[in-house]
Design a protein around this motif. Structure first.
Motif, PDB file in Angstrom:
ATOM      1  N   ALA A  25       0.835  -1.201   0.000  1.00 49.76           N
ATOM      2  CA  ALA A  25       0.000   0.000   0.000  1.00 49.76           C
ATOM      3  C   ALA A  25       0.872   1.255   0.000  1.00 49.76           C
ATOM      4  O   ALA A  25       0.551   2.242  -0.680  1.00 49.76           O
ATOM      5  CB  ALA A  25      -0.936  -0.001   1.204  1.00 49.76           C
ATOM      6  N   GLN A  28       2.199   1.680  -3.511  1.00 47.75           N
ATOM      7  CA  GLN A  28       1.097   2.162  -4.356  1.00 47.75           C
ATOM      8  C   GLN A  28       0.906   3.665  -4.170  1.00 47.75           C
ATOM      9  O   GLN A  28       0.781   4.406  -5.148  1.00 47.75           O
ATOM     10  CB  GLN A  28      -0.189   1.418  -4.003  1.00 47.75           C
ATOM     11  CG  GLN A  28      -1.398   1.903  -4.772  1.00 47.75           C
ATOM     12  CD  GLN A  28      -2.690   1.253  -4.299  1.00 47.75           C
ATOM     13  OE1 GLN A  28      -2.705   0.424  -3.418  1.00 47.75           O
ATOM     14  NE2 GLN A  28      -3.782   1.653  -4.902  1.00 47.75           N
ATOM     15  N   LYS A  29       0.912   4.136  -2.938  1.00 48.74           N
ATOM     16  CA  LYS A  29       0.732   5.570  -2.661  1.00 48.74           C
ATOM     17  C   LYS A  29       1.857   6.397  -3.269  1.00 48.74           C
ATOM     18  O   LYS A  29       1.617   7.460  -3.839  1.00 48.74           O
ATOM     19  CB  LYS A  29       0.664   5.817  -1.150  1.00 48.74           C
ATOM     20  CG  LYS A  29      -0.613   5.370  -0.521  1.00 48.74           C
ATOM     21  CD  LYS A  29      -0.569   5.590   0.982  1.00 48.74           C
ATOM     22  CE  LYS A  29      -1.693   4.852   1.657  1.00 48.74           C
ATOM     23  NZ  LYS A  29      -1.526   4.805   3.113  1.00 48.74           N
ATOM     24  N   SER A  74      -2.975  -2.566  -4.684  1.00 46.31           N
ATOM     25  CA  SER A  74      -2.167  -3.392  -3.794  1.00 46.31           C
ATOM     26  C   SER A  74      -3.089  -4.213  -2.921  1.00 46.31           C
ATOM     27  O   SER A  74      -4.241  -3.849  -2.687  1.00 46.31           O
ATOM     28  CB  SER A  74      -1.243  -2.534  -2.932  1.00 46.31           C
ATOM     29  OG  SER A  74      -1.992  -1.735  -2.049  1.00 46.31           O
ATOM     30  N   LYS A  75      -2.560  -5.345  -2.466  1.00 45.53           N
ATOM     31  CA  LYS A  75      -3.340  -6.175  -1.543  1.00 45.53           C
ATOM     32  C   LYS A  75      -2.397  -7.008  -0.696  1.00 45.53           C
ATOM     33  O   LYS A  75      -1.277  -7.332  -1.098  1.00 45.53           O
ATOM     34  CB  LYS A  75      -4.320  -7.067  -2.291  1.00 45.53           C
ATOM     35  CG  LYS A  75      -3.686  -8.189  -3.090  1.00 45.53           C
ATOM     36  CD  LYS A  75      -4.736  -9.080  -3.723  1.00 45.53           C
ATOM     37  CE  LYS A  75      -4.081 -10.232  -4.466  1.00 45.53           C
ATOM     38  NZ  LYS A  75      -5.062 -11.160  -4.984  1.00 45.53           N
ATOM     39  N   SER A  82       2.707  -8.477   0.782  1.00 47.31           N
ATOM     40  CA  SER A  82       1.706  -7.748   0.007  1.00 47.31           C
ATOM     41  C   SER A  82       2.163  -7.697  -1.442  1.00 47.31           C
ATOM     42  O   SER A  82       3.319  -7.991  -1.748  1.00 47.31           O
ATOM     43  CB  SER A  82       1.486  -6.339   0.567  1.00 47.31           C
ATOM     44  OG  SER A  82       2.682  -5.604   0.554  1.00 47.31           O
TER      45      SER A  82
END
Length: 127
Positions: A25, A28-29, A74-75, A82
């Motif tokens: 995450a 991704q940000k 994302s996960k 992740s």
């Protein structure tokens, strides 16, 4: 003597696992911020009824339609893991370039930025 350290070591490992699960995450940000806030310094051209200023070679791509940014997700995939996915069909061409276009990397710089953040956090928390 070692027994007294074990609980704090286990706690730090649990914290590290939770921290690493959030790295996808975080990446991704960083990538989305790079794309959404980038400034075009390259060629200006007209397409789809609007003017767009592209990024210069070697710089992250300048967002035009937002498709690339929206294709990033994302996960959490497991304990301490992740995954980041980028599904835009032209992401690879931008990152690595083509025979007709020089690269506009946006993933590798974001990974380097995240690595610096991780290094700092590990140094701060594992003393």
């Amino acid at each position: 003597m070692l027994k007294s350290y074990v609980p704090s070591i286990i706690k730090k490992l649990d914290d590290l696992s939770l921290f690493s699960e959030g790295l996808g995450a975080d990446l991704q940000k960083i990538i989305k911020a790079e794309l959404d806030n980038g400034t075009g310094t390259g060629k200006v051209y007209e397409h789809d009824n609007h003017t767009h200023r592209a990024s210069s070679p070697g710089k992250p791509p300048k967002s035009d339609t937002g498709e690339l940014s929206r294709s990033i997700s994302s996960k959490k995939t497991g304990t301490g893991q992740s995954q980041v996915r980028i599904t835009s069909p032209y992401a690879s061409a931008l990152e690595y370039g083509t025979s007709k276009m020089r690269a506009r990397p946006f993933i590798a710089p974001a990974v380097q930025q995240l690595k610096k953040q991780v290094d700092k956090k590990l140094k701060d928390n594992w003393r």
